[in-house]
Design a protein around this motif. Sequence first.
Motif, PDB file in Angstrom:
ATOM      1  N   ARG A 146       0.833  -1.092   0.015  1.00  0.00           N
ATOM      2  CA  ARG A 146      -0.013   0.076   0.116  1.00  0.00           C
ATOM      3  C   ARG A 146       1.132   1.178   0.076  1.00  0.00           C
ATOM      4  NH1 ARG A 146      -2.632  -3.181  -1.531  1.00  0.00           N
ATOM      5  NH2 ARG A 146      -4.378  -4.165  -0.867  1.00  0.00           N
ATOM      6  N   VAL A 147       2.151   1.253   0.523  1.00  0.00           N
ATOM      7  CA  VAL A 147       3.200   2.255   0.497  1.00  0.00           C
ATOM      8  C   VAL A 147       4.607   1.701  -0.199  1.00  0.00           C
ATOM      9  CG1 VAL A 147       2.164   3.548   2.204  1.00  0.00           C
ATOM     10  CG2 VAL A 147       3.773   2.051   2.809  1.00  0.00           C
ATOM     11  N   VAL A 148       5.250   2.337  -0.816  1.00  0.00           N
ATOM     12  CA  VAL A 148       6.465   1.841  -1.197  1.00  0.00           C
ATOM     13  C   VAL A 148       7.556   2.658  -0.783  1.00  0.00           C
ATOM     14  CG1 VAL A 148       7.928   1.428  -3.395  1.00  0.00           C
ATOM     15  CG2 VAL A 148       5.516   0.816  -3.069  1.00  0.00           C
ATOM     16  N   LEU A 149       8.713   2.272  -0.192  1.00  0.00           N
ATOM     17  CA  LEU A 149       9.695   2.766   0.310  1.00  0.00           C
ATOM     18  C   LEU A 149      10.766   2.796  -0.619  1.00  0.00           C
ATOM     19  CD1 LEU A 149       9.360   2.227   4.017  1.00  0.00           C
ATOM     20  CD2 LEU A 149       8.262   3.816   2.719  1.00  0.00           C
ATOM     21  N   PHE A 150      11.279   3.787  -1.161  1.00  0.00           N
ATOM     22  CA  PHE A 150      12.403   3.706  -2.144  1.00  0.00           C
ATOM     23  C   PHE A 150      13.718   3.879  -1.422  1.00  0.00           C
ATOM     24  CE2 PHE A 150       9.359   3.779  -5.545  1.00  0.00           C
ATOM     25  CZ  PHE A 150       9.974   3.057  -6.706  1.00  0.00           C
ATOM     26  N   ASP A 151      15.081   3.196  -1.683  1.00  0.00           N
ATOM     27  CA  ASP A 151      16.319   3.681  -1.469  1.00  0.00           C
ATOM     28  C   ASP A 151      16.493   4.661  -2.789  1.00  0.00           C
ATOM     29  OD1 ASP A 151      18.896   4.041  -0.424  1.00  0.00           O
ATOM     30  OD2 ASP A 151      19.556   2.464  -2.019  1.00  0.00           O
ATOM     31  N   PHE A 152      17.473   5.669  -2.548  1.00  0.00           N
ATOM     32  CA  PHE A 152      17.550   6.633  -3.613  1.00  0.00           C
ATOM     33  C   PHE A 152      18.741   6.157  -4.576  1.00  0.00           C
ATOM     34  CE2 PHE A 152      19.816  10.696  -4.755  1.00  0.00           C
ATOM     35  CZ  PHE A 152      19.261  11.212  -5.573  1.00  0.00           C
ATOM     36  N   ASP A 153      20.033   6.131  -4.172  1.00  0.00           N
ATOM     37  CA  ASP A 153      21.047   5.984  -4.963  1.00  0.00           C
ATOM     38  C   ASP A 153      21.295   4.400  -5.124  1.00  0.00           C
ATOM     39  OD1 ASP A 153      23.318   5.792  -6.393  1.00  0.00           O
ATOM     40  OD2 ASP A 153      24.897   6.527  -4.640  1.00  0.00           O
ATOM     41  N   GLY A 154      20.677   4.112  -6.601  1.00  0.00           N
ATOM     42  CA  GLY A 154      20.762   2.911  -6.711  1.00  0.00           C
ATOM     43  C   GLY A 154      19.071   2.368  -7.446  1.00  0.00           C
ATOM     44  N   PRO A 155      18.167   2.292  -6.684  1.00  0.00           N
ATOM     45  CA  PRO A 155      16.891   1.990  -7.108  1.00  0.00           C
ATOM     46  C   PRO A 155      16.221   3.277  -7.913  1.00  0.00           C
ATOM     47  CG  PRO A 155      16.943   1.187  -5.144  1.00  0.00           C
ATOM     48  CD  PRO A 155      18.063   2.013  -5.201  1.00  0.00           C
ATOM     49  N   ILE A 156      16.524   4.260  -7.802  1.00  0.00           N
ATOM     50  CA  ILE A 156      15.996   5.627  -8.429  1.00  0.00           C
ATOM     51  C   ILE A 156      17.115   6.349  -9.336  1.00  0.00           C
ATOM     52  CG2 ILE A 156      15.285   8.190  -7.887  1.00  0.00           C
ATOM     53  CD1 ILE A 156      13.794   7.223  -5.441  1.00  0.00           C
TER      54      ILE A 156
END
Length: 250
Positions: free
Chosen positions: A31-41
């Motif tokens: 229902r919510v997604v937490l992204f790491d920044f450097d790598g996945p984005i």
Amino acid sequence: MTPDTTQPDTTQSEPVTAETEKLREVIKRARVVLFDFDGPICRLFAGHSAEDVAKDLVEWLEAQGLRGLLTEEERGHPDPHVVLRVVNRRHPSSDLVVELEELLTQHELKAVSSAWPTAFADPLIRTWTAVGVRLAVATNNSPRVVARYLENRGLTECFAPNVYGRTQNLDHLKPHPHCLNRSLRALGAAPSAALMIGDTPSDFLAAQHAGVPFLGYARNGHKERLLRDAGAEDVVGSLEPVLRVLRGQA
């Protein structure tokens, strides 16, 4: 005898089908997604060398007369976060740590202009937002850096205001779950209703500590081995299958 080529080769399709079905279940629960920044984005240091940044932090320490603060191995480490952690461990909550963290932040801010978007990350973020899933960034990078990158890519509204990054309390860097817990509280979400997407063992361990399901992103075999050795079970080599599942194309 000529082999019979009329029958479909199910030995190749079955594992893929099972993998896709598992990925579908992982995505459906979130229902919510937490992204790491450097790598996945993005690849933040695609146009800069993280090793050069680490070297600059070491040289700055030496200019302060603190060469002896690091071991020879630590002085040659290619990860600037390792240098930052070591100094924090030996001088916790000191002005020295504050200045060193700001120096790293300035390097990260410079790197934003040449950062490479991770393939399929932008449409994945926009698609998840469009279907009503709430997003947050939980990262060891400076939140100022994340905010600048998201603004440059036109993605601010997909996350705002839920960007939780490095603070001056470096004990809270992942694998500590602090930034994940802050994200969950802000979104009013139970850990079981969330999904963390990360590319390092520290991301996986932070998700474990927070009780959040984890999806690993590994852009190469080395990254995948590190994630699987840490215990991650669900790992993708590209965000494309995640996007295809989300769009109902797989």
